[in-house]
Design a protein around this motif. Structure first.
Motif, PDB file in Angstrom:
ATOM      1  N   THR A 191       0.829  -1.213   0.000  1.00  0.00           N
ATOM      2  CA  THR A 191       0.000   0.000   0.000  1.00  0.00           C
ATOM      3  C   THR A 191       0.857   1.254   0.000  1.00  0.00           C
ATOM      4  N   CYS A 195       0.863   4.127  -3.326  1.00  0.00           N
ATOM      5  CA  CYS A 195       0.274   5.454  -3.095  1.00  0.00           C
ATOM      6  C   CYS A 195       0.463   6.386  -4.295  1.00  0.00           C
ATOM      7  N   HIS A 197       0.600   5.690  -7.322  1.00  0.00           N
ATOM      8  CA  HIS A 197      -0.085   5.197  -8.527  1.00  0.00           C
ATOM      9  C   HIS A 197      -1.597   5.197  -8.362  1.00  0.00           C
ATOM     10  N   THR A 198      -2.093   5.806  -7.308  1.00  0.00           N
ATOM     11  CA  THR A 198      -3.532   5.739  -7.009  1.00  0.00           C
ATOM     12  C   THR A 198      -4.389   6.284  -8.147  1.00  0.00           C
ATOM     13  N   LYS A 199      -3.976   7.400  -8.729  1.00  0.00           N
ATOM     14  CA  LYS A 199      -4.779   8.021  -9.777  1.00  0.00           C
ATOM     15  C   LYS A 199      -4.944   7.103 -10.984  1.00  0.00           C
ATOM     16  N   SER A 202      -6.967   3.805  -9.872  1.00  0.00           N
ATOM     17  CA  SER A 202      -8.392   4.060  -9.647  1.00  0.00           C
ATOM     18  C   SER A 202      -9.107   4.414 -10.957  1.00  0.00           C
ATOM     19  N   PHE A 264      -8.161  -1.846  -5.169  1.00  0.00           N
ATOM     20  CA  PHE A 264      -8.603  -0.956  -4.089  1.00  0.00           C
ATOM     21  C   PHE A 264      -7.932  -1.300  -2.760  1.00  0.00           C
ATOM     22  N   CYS A 267      -4.691   0.722  -3.346  1.00  0.00           N
ATOM     23  CA  CYS A 267      -4.945   2.163  -3.479  1.00  0.00           C
ATOM     24  C   CYS A 267      -6.249   2.505  -2.762  1.00  0.00           C
ATOM     25  N   HIS A 268      -6.280   2.265  -1.467  1.00  0.00           N
ATOM     26  CA  HIS A 268      -7.517   2.391  -0.693  1.00  0.00           C
ATOM     27  C   HIS A 268      -7.909   3.827  -0.401  1.00  0.00           C
ATOM     28  N   CYS A 270      -8.665   6.191  -2.323  1.00  0.00           N
ATOM     29  CA  CYS A 270      -9.763   6.679  -3.161  1.00  0.00           C
ATOM     30  C   CYS A 270     -11.127   6.207  -2.672  1.00  0.00           C
ATOM     31  N   CYS A 277     -15.985   4.882  -6.702  1.00  0.00           N
ATOM     32  CA  CYS A 277     -15.017   3.842  -6.334  1.00  0.00           C
ATOM     33  C   CYS A 277     -15.560   3.006  -5.182  1.00  0.00           C
TER      34      CYS A 277
END
Length: 1138
Positions: A191, A195, A197-199, A202, A264, A267-268, A270, A277
Motif C-alpha cells: 500500500t 500510493c 499510482h492511485t490516480k 483508480s 482498491f 490504493c484504498h 480513493c 469507487c
C-alpha cells in the motif's frame, strides 16, 4: 513527456513481456511454496537434525549473518556447502527473479505515471487489461513470497554456502535480504508502494464500473434480457452478435473481481474520496468470499481487507462496509450462483442445440459461444473455489451442485462445436474483415482530424492487411497470422493514451470500437484455440482434485447426470494449459495428475457400464433359463393330467404357481418400473457418455474411452462365464455344459445387440472372452471354465468311474451312475451324454479340449508308470510266461507267482475309462467343428485318409495331431504318443523299456481270467457294458499298445497278435477250470475278448484294403497274412459257440 519518448518507452511491449514473466515468477514461487510445505519434497537439508542449530541461527540473524565468527553454528553448512549450492541454486535464483521482476514493475509503473496514461477498458482494452494484470500479478508474487515459511532459511543458507565456497557473499544477497524483510508484512508495504499510482489505478478500475454492474446480474435479469439466446428474436437470427467492446463481453468475472479487490486494497485512499469507487468496491465485496491468487492459493477477501483497514485511521465506515458485505455474501451469494448455473444449463443447452442444427450460425453468433464458455467457466471456478475453502457453513448446499456435470458437459460441447466448424467461423469473419471492417476503418482514418506519421503508418497497414484477404485462403487451408496486427493495435493504444499525444483515443471512440471489433474478428481466423483456452480453461481442477473427485462421485450417484459424466475425463485435457516454460520441473507432476485422473474416471465409468451390461445379461440369462427343457416337465404333466382327469387338480397348499416364460412382459400399468427398466435406463445414460467422443488427448497421450469399456467388459464377461458355471469346490457341484452354453449364448446375444450403442467392439470383446475361456487361465490369472470342467470331470466323474460308482454305457453313449448311497451327488448321464459333450466342446473349443486331453493323458501316463513298475517287479516270471504260455503245466505253476495282477487290470481299466471319455469328448468336438467349419472339416478328413502305412511316422503323427484337434478319431492317438514319449526312465535303457512294454501286454493277457471271479463282470445288455467298466479294457489295450510301440518304432499288429494268442490260451485254460468261483462270469469275459477281436478284425480289414508293407503302423508282411487271419477266424468262431 513528448510523443517521441512515449514511442521510446515501448509501454505495450514491456507490459506484454512483464505479464508473461510475472506469471512465470508467480508459478515458481507457488512451486517453491508447495515443495517446502511437503516433507516428501522438501530440501533434505531442512529436515536433517544436524542442521537444526544452523537453521535456527540463520533464521534468527537473517540477513546479517556473520559467517566468520559463527563456525560452531554453521559447521554443518560448511561441511555440505557444495551440495547446498547445487541443491539450492534454483531456489535462490527464483527469489532473485522476484527482486528483478519487482524492479522492472516499479520502473514501468513510474513511467506510466510520468506519461499520465489514460486507462479505459471500453477503449484501450488491451492497454488497460495488461496494466491491471501486471498489478495483480505483482501483488500475487509478493503475497506468495510472504507465504513461503522457509524463505529466509533458503536464501540465508545459500548465501552462507556461497561465501564459504567463494570467499564473498552473492552480489544479489544484500538487496534480496532487504526485500524479504520488507515483505514480512506484504500488504502494508504494498500500500505504501502504490500510493503514487492511485490516480492511474483508480481510473482504470472506474472504467470497469458499468461493465461490472452489467455482468454482475442475477439469473432473472439474464433471463429477462434473453441472454445467449439465438432464437429470441427470429428476425435477427443471422445478424452478427456484437458490441462496442467485444472482448469485454467474455472477460472473466473472476479476473475483474481480482482487479477490483486487489486494486482498491493497494490504493484504498480513493475509497474515502470517490463515491463511485466505493460503490464498485462494495459491489465486488458482495460477490465472493475468496479470490484466486494462483491455482489453489486464495485471498480471503473480507478478512484480509478488514485486517488492513482496521489499523488505519478514518476507515471505520469501510470496516463496517466489509462486515456488512461479508454477511450479504454468506446469505445470498450461494443462491445467486446456484440460480445462474441453473439458467446457464438451459440457455447453453438451447444455444448448443441451435448451433448444432445450424452450424452456419456460428459465424455471426461466435461471440455468444465464447460468452457462454466464459460464463460457465466463471460459475464453475466460483463453486470450486468456495467448495474447497468454505468448511463451516449453515448452508452447505450452496457450495455443492449435483448437476455440475451437465454444465461441464455443455462447456465441452460448445468447445467441440467451435473446433468442428472452425472453417465456417473463418469464412464468415474473413469476409467480415475484408468487406466491412477494412472499409469502415479506412473511412475513420480519413476522418481523423489529427493523425501523426507513426499512427498513420500503423493504421494504413491495418487497412492493407485486411483488404488483401480472400476466401481462397480458407479453402486452401492457409494458416493466418494476425498477432502482429494485434500487437500494433496494442502499441497504438499506448501511443494514443499518454497525456501529450496528438491523437487521443478517448476523443476518437469510433476508432477504438472498430479496432476492438477487428481484433475479435482476427482472433476468429488465427487464434480460435487460444480463445477457447482463455474463455473455458478449467485447469483449476488440477489443483482442487478432492473437489474434482467429489463432483464426479456425486454425478455417478445421480442417474440423470450419468450421460454427462464424460466431461470429467475431458476436462483432464485442460491440465496442460497450466504449465509454464519458466517452471519445467512441475510438468511431469501435472502430467501424472491429468493422466491418473483421466484414467481413474474412465475406469470407473467403464466399470459402471460393464456392471450394468452384465446385470442385464444376468436378467436375460434368467429369462433364457426359463426356456430350458427341464422346466417344461411341470407344464407337460399338467397338460397330460388335464386330458385324463375330468376336473383339474387343485395345486397343493403352499406350492407356488410357476409363471410361464414371457409373463414378465404382461404389464397392466406402464408406470410400473421393473428392474430391467431401471437397468436399461442407466445403460442408456452410460452408453451416451461412453460414446460421446471417439478419442481425445491428455498431454501427449491419446485416450480412447471405448478401449476402457472393452477391457472392463471383457474382464467382467470372463468372470460372468465362470460364475455361470456355478462351480463349488467344497461340494464339487457344477452346472451342466448345455445349461452353461445356453446361459453364455444369452449373455453373448445381449452384448452383440448392444454393439452399436456401447461404442466398444462387441465382437472383439466376445471373441477375446470366449478365447480366454479356452485357456487354463484368463488374462487376469483367474481360472476359466476350461480349468473348472477339466478338474471336475477328472476329480468327480472319472474318479468315481474308476471306483465303480459310475460306468460307461456304450449303448447309451454316456456314463451313467449306479445307485449307491453316499457316493455321488449328481447324475453322470446328465454330464456325459452326446448333447453335453457337444456343449462342452463348443464351450471349451479346440484349445480347451486340447487342455482337457493333456490332463487326461497325464492321468493315463501316471497309470502307465505304475503298470511298468508292476511289470518290472514281475519281469522274470513274465519272461517265462511269454516263452511257455502254451504249456499248461508250467503256466499253472507260474501264474500264482505273479504279484499285482488285479492291480494291472484295475489300472488298465482306469486307462480305458479315461480314453473312452476322451473319445466321447472328441466326438462332440467333431460334431461342433463340422457344424461351425464344414468346409475345413472336409480337407482335414481327406488329409487323414491320405495317410497310408507307408507314410513316414513323423508325417503321420503330424496329420493325426491336426485331425485330433478337429475331433477326428485316429488309429494312433497323437496325444497319447506324445505323453508316453515324455516319460523318461532313469534306470532303464530303450531296449529294456521296449521289453517292459511287451511284457505289459503279456501281464494283461494272462490276468484276464481273473475278471471272471468278479461278480460285477457281468455283461449288461441294456447298458452295452459291464458294471465294473472292464469293457473299457479294449480301448486301453489297443491304444496304449499303439502308442507304446509307435514310440519304440516297433510293429503294432505283431504285438497285438501276440496279446491275442496269449489271452486266448489263458481263456481256454479258464474253460478247463473246475472251480465255479473262478469261472463265475466266464461267458462275459469271452464276450470282452470278442470286443477286442472285433476291433482288431476291423482294423485288419482296413489294413488288408490298403497297401502292404512293414511300418510302425503295424502292417504284416504277405507271409503272415494267411496264418494270422486263419487263427483269428477260428477264435471268433469259438467265441460265437461259447
Amino acid at each position: 513527456m513528448s510523443l517521441t519518448s512515449a514511442y521510446e518507452h515501448k509501454l505495450a511491449e514491456k507490459l506484454t513481456i512483464l505479464n508473461d514473466r510475472g506469471q512465470g515468477v508467480l508459478i515458481r514461487m507457488y512451486n517453491i511454496k508447495k515443495t517446502c510445505s511437503d516433507p516428501k519434497s522438501k530440501p533434505p537439508f531442512l529436515l536433517e537434525k544436524s542442521m537444526e542449530s544452523s537453521l535456527k541461527y540463520i533464521n534468527k540473524k537473517f540477513p546479517n549473518i556473520d559467517i566468520r565468527n559463527s563456525t560452531q553454528h554453521l559447521g554443518p553448512v560448511h561441511r555440505e556447502k557444495s551440495e547446498i549450492i547445487r541443491f539450492l541454486t534454483n531456489y535462490y535464483q527464483s527469489f532473485v527473479d522476484v527482486m528483478e521482476f519487482r524492479d522492472h514493475v516499479y520502473e514501468l509503473l513510474n513511467t506510466i505515471d510520468v506519461c499520465q496514461c489514460h486507462f479505459d477498458i471500453n477503449l484501450n482494452f488491451d492497454f488497460t487489461r495488461s496494466y491491471l494484470d501486471l498489478i495483480v500479478t505483482y501483488t500475487s508474487v509478493v503475497l506468495l513470497l510472504s507465504r513461503i515459511e522457509d524463505r529466509r532459511v533458503l536464501i540465508g543458507m545459500y548465501n552462507c554456502a556461497h561465501e564459504m565456497l567463494h570467499g564473498h557473499s552473492d552480489p544479489s544477497f544484500a538487496r534480496l535480504g532487504q526485500m524479504v524483510l520488507e515483505y514480512d508484512h506484504p500488504l502494508k508495504k504494498l500500500t505504501e508502494e502504490f500510493c503514487p499510482h492511485t490516480k492511474a489505478v483508480s481510473g482504470a478500475l472506474l472504467s470497469l464500473y458499468f461493465l461490472f454492474v452489467r455482468r454482475n446480474q442475477g439469473a432473472e435479469q439474464w433471463r429477462s434480457a434473453q441472454l445467449l439466446s439465438v432464437i429470441s428474436t427470429p428476425s435477427a437470427m443471422i445478424n452478427p452478435a456484437g458490441s462496442d467492446t467485444m472482448a469485454c463481453e467474455y472477460l472473466s468475472m473472476d479476473v475483474m473481481e481480482r482487479w477490483i479487490i486487489i486494486g482498491f486494497l493497494l490504493c484504498h485512499a480513493c475509497l474515502n474520496s470517490n463515491t463511485q469507487c466505493q460503490k464498485l468496491w462494495k459491489l465486488c465485496l458482495q460477490g465472493s468470499l475468496y479470490i484466486t491468487l494462483i491455482r489453489e492459493d486464495v485471498l480471503q477477501v473480507h478478512k484480509v481487507t478488514e485486517d488492513l483497514f482496521s489499523g488505519l485511521k478514518g476507515y471505520g465506515k469501510r470496516v463496517a462496509d466489509i462486515k456488512e458485505s461479508k454477511e450479504y455474501v454468506i446469505a445470498n451469494s450461494g443462491q445467486l450462483h446456484c440460480q445462474r448455473r441453473q439458467f446457464l444449463r438451459m440457455a447453453v443447452k438451447e444455444l448448443g442445440s441451435v448451433l448444432t442444427d445450424e452450424p452456419g450460425l456460428l459465424g455471426p453468433k461466435a461471440l455468444l459461444a465464447f460468452m457462454a464458455l466464459s460464463f460457465i467457466r466463471d460459475e464453475v471456478t466460483w463453486l470450486v473455489r468456495h467448495a474447497e475453502n468454505v468448511t463451516k457453513t449453515k448452508t452447505p448446499e450452496d457450495y455443492a451442485d449435483s448437476s455440475i456435470a451437465e454444465l461441464l458437459f455443455l462447456l465441452e460441447e460448445i468447445r467441440a462445436l467451435v473446433r468442428r466448424h472452425i472453417k465456417v467461423i473463418q469464412q464468415y469473419h474473413l469476409q467480415y474483415l475484408a468487406r466491412f471492417d477494412a472499409l469502415v476503418l479506412s473511412d475513420i482514418i480519413q476522418n481523423l482530424s489529427v493523425c501523426p506519421e507513426e499512427e498513420s503508418i500503423i493504421m494504413s497497414s491495418f487497412v492493407s492487411t485486411l483488404s488483401s484477404l480472400n476466401l481462397k485462403q480458407v479453402d486452401n487451408g492457409e494458416k493466418f497470422e494476425f498477432s502482429g496486427l494485434r500487437l500494433d493495435w496494442f502499441r497504438l493504444q499506448a501511443y494514443t493514451s499518454v497525456a501529450k499525444a496528438p491523437l487521443h483515443l478517448h476523443e476518437n471512440p469510433d476508432l477504438a470500437k472498430v479496432m476492438n471489433l477487428i481484433v475479435f474478428h482476427s482472433q476468429m481466423l488465427d487464434s480460435v484455440e487460444k480463445m477457447l483456452v482463455e474463455t473455458s480453461d478449467l485447469s483449476i481442477f488440477c489443483f482442487h482434485l478432492r473437489i474434482f473427485e467429489k463432483m464426479f462421485a456425486m454425478t455417478l450417484e445421480e442417474p440423470t447426470m450419468l450421460r454427462y459424466a464424460i466431461a470429467f475425463p475431458l476436462i483432464c485435457a485442460h491440465f496442460v494449459h497450466c504449465t509454464h516454460e519458466m517452471c519445467p520441473e512441475e510438468y511431469p507432476h501435472l502430467k501424472n495428475h491429468g493422466l491418473h485422473h483421466c484414467n481413474s474416471f474412465l475406469e470407473e465409468l467403464a466399470k459402471q457400464t460393464s456392471n450394468c451390461v452384465l446385470d442385464i445379461c444376468a436378467e436375460q440369462r434368467n429369462l433364457s433359463e426359463q426356456l430350458l427343457p427341464k422346466h417344461c416337465a411341470t407344464t407337460i404333466s399338467k397338460a397330460k393330467n388335464k386330458k385324463t382327469m375330468k376336473q383339474r387338480q387343485i395345486p397343493r397348499k403352499g406350492e407356488p404357481e410357476r409363471d410361464k416364460p414371457g409373463a414378465e412382459s404382461h404389464r397392466k400399468n406402464r408406470s410400473v418400473v421393473t428392474t430391467m427398466d431401471k437397468l436399461h435406463l442407466v445403460l442408456t445414460e452410460l452408453s451416451l457418455t461412453m460414446n460421446h467422443v471417439r478419442s481425445f488427448s491428455v498431454f501427449e497421450h491419446t485416450v480412447f474411452p471405448s478401449e476402457y469399456l472393452s477391457s472392463h467388459l471383457e474382464a467382467r464377461l470372463n468372470r460372468a462365464i465362470v460364475w455361470l458355471a456355478g462351480y463349488n469346490a467344497t461340494t464339487q457341484e457344477i452346472v451342466r455344459p448345455s445349461e452353461l452354453l445356453a446361459g453364455v449364448k444369452a449373455y453373448i446375444g445381449f452384448v452383440q445387440s448392444l454393439a452399436q450403442f456401447l461404442g466398444a467392439d462387441a465382437s472383439r470383446v466376445i471373441r477375446s472372452a470366449l478365447l480366454q475361456q479356452t485357456q487354463p487361465l484368463d488374462s487376469s490369472g483367474e481360472q476359466t471354465i476350461t480349468t473348472l470342467y477339466t478338474n471336475w470331470y477328472l476329480e468327480s466323474l472319472l474318479r468315481q468311474a474308476s471306483n465303480g460308482a459310475i460306468i460307461l454305457a456304450p449303448a447309451m453313449q454316456a456314463f451313467i451312475s449306479l445307485p449307491r448311497e453316499g457316493e455321488q451327488n449328481f447324475s453322470a448321464e446328465e454330464f456325459s451324454d452326446i448333447s453335453e459333450m457337444q456343449a462342452l466342446a463348443e464351450l471349451l473349443g479346440p484349445y480347451g479340449m486340447k487342455f482337457l486331453s493333456e490332463n487326461l493323458m497325464w492321468h493315463v501316463t501316471s497309470q502307465i508308470v505304475e503298470l511298468k513298475k508292476l511289470v518290472v517287479e514281475n519281469m522274470d516270471i513274465l519272461v517265462q510266461i511269454r516263452s511257455n504260455f502254451s504249456k499248461p503245466d508250467l503256466m499253472a505253476s507260474l501264474l500264482p507267482q505273479l504279484m499285482g495282477a488285479e492291480n494291472v487290470l484295475k489300472r488298465m481299466t482306469i486307462i480305458g475309462v479315461i480314453l473312452s471319455f476322451r473319445a466321447m469328448a472328441q466326438e462332440g468336438l467333431r460334431e461342433v467343428f463340422s457344424s461351425h467349419c464344414p468346409f475345413l472339416m472336409g480337407p482335414i478328413e481327406g488329409l487323414k485318409e491320405f495317410v497310408t502305412p507307408d507314410t513316414d511316422i513323423k508325417v503321420t503323427l503330424s496329420v493325426f495331431e491336426l485331425a485330433s484337434a478337429a475331433g477326428v478319431s485316429c488309429e494312433i492317438d497323437p496325444a497319447l504318443v506324445a505323453a508316453v514319449a515324455n516319460l523318461k526312465a532313469d534306470t532303464l535303457s530303450p531296449e529294456e523299456e521296449y521289453k517292459v512294454a511287451c511284457l505289459l501286454l503279456i501281464f494283461t493277457a494272462v490276468s484276464l481270467p481273473l475278471l471272471a471271479t468278479d461278480p460285477a463282470s457281468f455283461y449288461n445288455i441294456e447298458k452295452g457294458g459291464y458294471n465294473n467298466n472292464i469293457h473299457c479294457l479294449t480301448k486301453a489295450i489297443i491304444q496304449v499298445s499303439a502308442a507304446l510301440f509307435t514310440v519304440y518304432n516297433k510293429n503294432i499288429e505283431t504285438h497285438l497278435k501276440e496279446f491275442l494268442v496269449v489271452a486266448s490260451v489263458s481263456l481256454l485254460h479258464l474253460g478247463q477250470e473246475t472251480d465255479k468261483l473262478k469261472t463265475r462270469n466266464r461267458e462275459s469275459i469271452s464276450l470282452l475278448m470278442r470286443l477286442v477281436c472285433i476291433w482288431f478284425r476291423l482294423v485288419w480289414e482296413e489294413r488288408e484294403e490298403g497297401p502292404q508293407g512293414d511300418s510302425s503302423l503295424g502292417s504284416l508282411g504277405p507271409c503272415h497274412c494267411h496264418h494270422s487271419k486263419t487263427r483269428l477266424t477260428v477264435w471268433v468262431q469259438f467265441l460265437h459257440s461259447s
